[in-house]
Design an enzyme around this catalytic site. Structure first.
Site, PDB file in Angstrom:
ATOM      1  N   LYS A 123      -6.773 -22.737  15.231  1.00  0.00           N
ATOM      2  CA  LYS A 123      -6.602 -23.859  16.156  1.00  0.00           C
ATOM      3  C   LYS A 123      -7.942 -24.513  16.462  1.00  0.00           C
ATOM      4  O   LYS A 123      -8.033 -25.743  16.583  1.00  0.00           O
ATOM      5  CB  LYS A 123      -5.916 -23.372  17.435  1.00  0.00           C
ATOM      6  CG  LYS A 123      -4.444 -23.037  17.234  1.00  0.00           C
ATOM      7  CD  LYS A 123      -3.871 -22.230  18.383  1.00  0.00           C
ATOM      8  CE  LYS A 123      -2.432 -21.816  18.066  1.00  0.00           C
ATOM      9  NZ  LYS A 123      -1.873 -20.888  19.057  1.00  0.00           N
ATOM     10  N   GLN A 167      -2.622 -17.983  24.444  1.00  0.00           N
ATOM     11  CA  GLN A 167      -2.135 -17.377  23.214  1.00  0.00           C
ATOM     12  C   GLN A 167      -1.207 -16.200  23.520  1.00  0.00           C
ATOM     13  O   GLN A 167      -1.563 -15.287  24.258  1.00  0.00           O
ATOM     14  CB  GLN A 167      -3.315 -16.895  22.355  1.00  0.00           C
ATOM     15  CG  GLN A 167      -2.915 -16.316  21.008  1.00  0.00           C
ATOM     16  CD  GLN A 167      -2.245 -17.339  20.106  1.00  0.00           C
ATOM     17  OE1 GLN A 167      -2.713 -18.464  19.979  1.00  0.00           O
ATOM     18  NE2 GLN A 167      -1.154 -16.947  19.495  1.00  0.00           N
ATOM     19  N   ASP A 190       1.761 -26.687  25.012  1.00  0.00           N
ATOM     20  CA  ASP A 190       2.684 -25.793  24.303  1.00  0.00           C
ATOM     21  C   ASP A 190       4.135 -26.138  24.619  1.00  0.00           C
ATOM     22  O   ASP A 190       5.047 -25.710  23.912  1.00  0.00           O
ATOM     23  CB  ASP A 190       2.405 -24.330  24.685  1.00  0.00           C
ATOM     24  CG  ASP A 190       1.794 -23.534  23.545  1.00  0.00           C
ATOM     25  OD1 ASP A 190       1.848 -24.017  22.396  1.00  0.00           O
ATOM     26  OD2 ASP A 190       1.279 -22.434  23.783  1.00  0.00           O
TER      27      ASP A 190
END
Length: 363
Positions: A123, A167, A190
């Site tokens: 990422k 994460q 997200d």
């Protein structure tokens, strides 16, 4: 590692390649890429991938149709993700030149899981490749939930951070929902905040962000010009991260949607009725050729290790769908790897750009 894997193979030989060269071509012609809204224009438009004005005319048209053919077209997620990154790069540059703002993404990693560290590293590289500023926090496995919440609070208040990603998975001693809910909805790139999911589920409402993996699945269908409206769709798996939002997105596109899960009776028969299949169950080669209607389109989200003595690692990655069988029946299919995976990161970058544009009211 090998002892914990679930090894299955649907091919006559464990060394069969997943991506024969004869299947890696897709229909294309000269001209501009077909860019579509994420959802039907009859409903409020959800956040969508941005189109670069400078690069759109140089890319090939990608198209696929739901039809019966001897070998399925490969839905090339790596190619589409590359196109999207080029579009985002142009938009980030335009935004910086116009108002002096660079989008920023903060990633919080807790623990030392190698797979999570790899995802975070990828990422970070992706952000750098498009000009997005990245912020990274690495915390030890035994840190407290309050420490994680403190970093989230700081990033929520930081105007240079437009998106925050925690994460997953988190260590077992932490309450995942508490942590995810602490992320400001305006920075929830997200798309996991309950208000975003709730808005996604309601007609007439618009989420600020759509979860990245299901958004990538729908984007692939659009970019390959695969119609969704009026089609029968089956989503295999009902997780909060992929299955449930994917079903909601398909429903928002006016598909007739069924969800197959662990309690579904006769999942094979139900799946065989589908024009579009999105599988996100995490079981290697579970969906056999007998599950698939001729001409169906398959989006395979699964990434599963199976034993392969010919591989230096001793295993290879396959999807939830038996590629060898499905590619002879379906009209189009995503490979694993190289299908949905690259799209997930591309959609994360897209959401981060959307967040920055919204914050600064930049069109």
């Amino acid at each position: 590692m090998a002892s914990s894997m679930k090894f299955t193979d649907c091919s006559p030989s464990a060394t069969v390649r997943l991506f024969p060269s004869a299947r890696t071509r897709f229909r294309s012609s000269d001209g501009a890429v077909l860019f579509h809204r994420l959802l039907d224009r009859s409903r409020p438009a959800f956040p969508r991938t941005f189109v670069s004005r400078s690069s759109a005319s140089t890319l090939p048209v990608i198209s696929a149709s739901i039809s019966t053919q001897s070998t399925a077209e490969v839905i090339d997620g790596k190619l589409v993700a590359k196109q999207i990154r080029e579009e985002i790069t142009a938009e980030v540059s335009r935004m910086k030149d116009a108002i002096g703002v660079v989008p920023g993404l903060a990633v919080i990693l807790v623990g030392d899981r190698k797979d999570s560290a790899t995802y975070v590293r990828n990422k970070k590289k992706a952000c750098e490749s498009v000009g997005i500023k990245s912020f990274e926090v690495n915390l030890p496995e035994d840190c407290t939930e309050q420490e994680v919440l403190k970093y989230i609070s700081d990033f929520n208040d930081d105007p240079s951070v437009h998106g925050i990603l925690v994460q997953l998975p988190l260590p077992k001693h932490m309450n995942e929902q508490n942590i995810l809910h602490a992320v400001s909805i305006e920075k929830d790139v997200d798309g996991f905040h309950p208000l975003n999911i709730g808005r996604l589920a309601m007609r007439g409402e618009e989420p600020l962000f759509v979860p990245c993996t299901p958004k990538g699945c729908i984007e692939l269908l659009h970019r390959y010009n695969i119609g969704i409206k009026g089609k029968r769709a089956v989503v295999i798996g009902r997780s909060n991260i992929v299955g449930t939002p994917a079903a909601l997105l398909l429903q928002g596109e006016d598909a007739t949607v069924s969800v197959v899960h662990s309690r579904t009776k006769d999942p094979e028969e139900l799946t065989r009725q589908a024009d579009i299949i999105i599988s996100a169950v995490g079981k290697a080669n579970m969906v056999k050729g007998s599950w698939i209607k001729p001409g169906a389109v398959i989006i395979d989200v699964g990434i599963n290790p199976v034993e392969d003595a010919s591989s230096p690692r001793g295993y290879r990655l396959v999807g939830d769908v038996c590629y060898e069988e499905a590619s002879k029946i379906a009209s189009a299919i995503t490979p694993v790897p190289g299908g949905v995976g690259p799209m997930t990161i591309a959609m994360l970058l897209s959401n981060t750009l959307t967040a920055a544009k919204r914050t600064h009211n930049f069109q």
